[in-house]
Design an enzyme around this catalytic site. Structure first.
Site, PDB file in Angstrom:
ATOM      1  N   ARG A 106      23.523  32.469  -6.063  1.00 30.76           N
ATOM      2  CA  ARG A 106      24.316  31.835  -6.409  1.00 30.76           C
ATOM      3  C   ARG A 106      25.172  30.349  -6.375  1.00 30.76           C
ATOM      4  NH1 ARG A 106      28.820  35.118  -7.507  1.00 30.76           N
ATOM      5  NH2 ARG A 106      28.091  36.917  -6.173  1.00 30.76           N
ATOM      6  N   TYR A 192      17.049  41.545  -0.792  1.00 31.36           N
ATOM      7  CA  TYR A 192      16.654  40.885  -1.360  1.00 31.36           C
ATOM      8  C   TYR A 192      16.015  38.917  -1.054  1.00 31.36           C
ATOM      9  CZ  TYR A 192      20.989  39.712  -3.635  1.00 31.36           C
ATOM     10  OH  TYR A 192      21.672  39.224  -3.748  1.00 31.36           O
ATOM     11  N   ASP A 269      36.469  39.913 -12.700  1.00 30.29           N
ATOM     12  CA  ASP A 269      37.231  40.488 -11.511  1.00 30.29           C
ATOM     13  C   ASP A 269      38.792  40.195 -12.021  1.00 30.29           C
ATOM     14  OD1 ASP A 269      34.806  40.884 -10.487  1.00 30.29           O
ATOM     15  OD2 ASP A 269      35.161  38.646  -8.999  1.00 30.29           O
TER      16      ASP A 269
END
Length: 373
Positions: A106, A192, A269
């Site tokens: 990120r 992952y 969001d």
């Protein structure tokens, strides 16, 4: 000349959605300022899955080459039981060979977006608290705790799901580029790989205790290991390498009924928080960003453009949020329901491996870039 040429727009929040919106708007000629209350763009070092629907937008914004260098291409999503035995494998490459599903750190994605917006002429101001009183249209991309959502919709109390999640990144140079899910009664773990020899872990456990929303609450790695001690396969080895973890409670919010007024509009969001069980939080914000910019560019009347944006986005994000809620239940089944559900998935895995990936065509095959505003 377009409807956005030289129009002043302020974006509040320099997360993935806010930066993508700033880039999409600047590419269309708007004068964009991004305000971020944090003094720096560094954030919790988590991983993120970018599915093809979101990658199409980032490609259209010119970020494709940078993503190729900074991300891994996700080949599959595999569901396993707590013993590490395969339940179902969804081969992303076989079902959608031309679509790109990416795994990225990120902070790396934030850095790529920040570089791109500044190169496009966007003004990025850190350590500044934004408000709806800023110049021009104000885009509230300030996350699930958005004060601007309350301005438009009134106060709302989120519902605690009874689930708490740990997030961690560990050194792990091996393993195929695919997402693995391990399911057990009342909990599950997703992992992952990431570029540069890292691995992302998100572990969710049902518990009665209430935990505040947010990613930055420190957790106890030993408690994480204890909660998932009976899982097998590679899980215990991964958890043994966890040195730091963040803990947060998972809350369910309704999709906002009202997304805009004449000068303020919600994005990401702030409009539609979601549980992390379909890996679409960032994807929905990226889609929002492109659609909002396209509507403002195509429709000169700002009020009509914002209404069109909500009309296009609200049904899709509602469906995605509901699908994520369903996965929250399905991953944690116990007893007879769990045995039956896993048996059905194993049969589908053997006899009709394309059936389960095809169930999500509506999600992954959607192209925001091709949608007419």
């Amino acid at each position: 000349m377009t409807a956005l040429s030289n129009r002043p727009i302020t974006v509040i929040g320099a997360g993935i959605g806010g930066l993508t919106a700033a880039l999409a708007l600047a590419r269309r000629g708007a004068r964009v300022v991004v305000l971020e209350r944090a003094p720096a763009l560094g954030e919790v070092g988590a991983g993120i899955q970018l599915s093809a629907n979101a990658v199409r937008v980032l490609d259209a914004l010119g970020l494709g080459p940078a993503l190729e260098r900074g991300a891994l291409r996700n080949a599959a999503v595999q569901l396993n039981d707590a013993r590490g035995r395969r339940v179902l494998r969804m081969d992303l490459l076989a079902h959608r060979p031309d679509a790109r599903f990416l795994l990225i750190h990120r902070p790396r994605l934030i850095a790529l977006l920040a570089d791109a917006v500044q190169a496009a002429g966007v003004t990025l101001r850190l350590g500044v608290e934004g408000s709806a009183a800023e110049e021009g249209l104000c885009i509230a991309a300030d996350g699930l705790r958005s004060a601007h959502r309350a301005v438009l919709n009134g106060p709302q109390v989120p519902f605690f799901t009874g689930q708490t999640a740990w997030r961690a990144v560990i050194p792990d140079p091996g393993g195929p580029a695919e997402a693995q899910v391990f399911m057990a009664p009342g909990r599950h773990l997703v992992s992952y790989p990431l570029p540069q020899g890292l691995r992302n872990i998100v572990a969710v456990e049902e518990r009665a205790a209430w935990h505040e929303e947010g990613w930055s609450h420190p957790g106890d790695p030993d408690r994480l290991r204890a909660a998932f001690a009976d899982m097998r396969g590679p899980v215990l080895g991964w958890l043994a390498r966890v040195r730091e973890t963040n803990l947060w409670g998972l809350f369910r919010h309704p999709v906002a009924a009202r997304w805009h007024d004449d000068r303020l509009v919600l994005l990401g969001d702030a409009a539609h928080p979601t549980l992390p069980f379909l890996a679409q939080g960032a994807g929905m914000a990226i889609e929002d960003a492109w659609t909002l910019a396209a509507c403002l560019d195509a429709i000169p009347d700002q009020g009509a453009a914002l209404a069109r944006y909500q009309a296009l986005r609200q049904p899709r994000v509602t469906r995605i949020v509901e699908a994520a809620n369903g996965n929250a239940r399905n991953y944690h089944l116990g007893g007879v329901k769990r045995v039956g559900a896993h048996a059905v998935l194993r049969v589908a895995d053997r006899l009709a491996p394309s059936v389960m990936p095809g169930r999500f065509d509506w999600l992954y095959d959607f192209d925001p870039v091709a949608q007419r505003p």
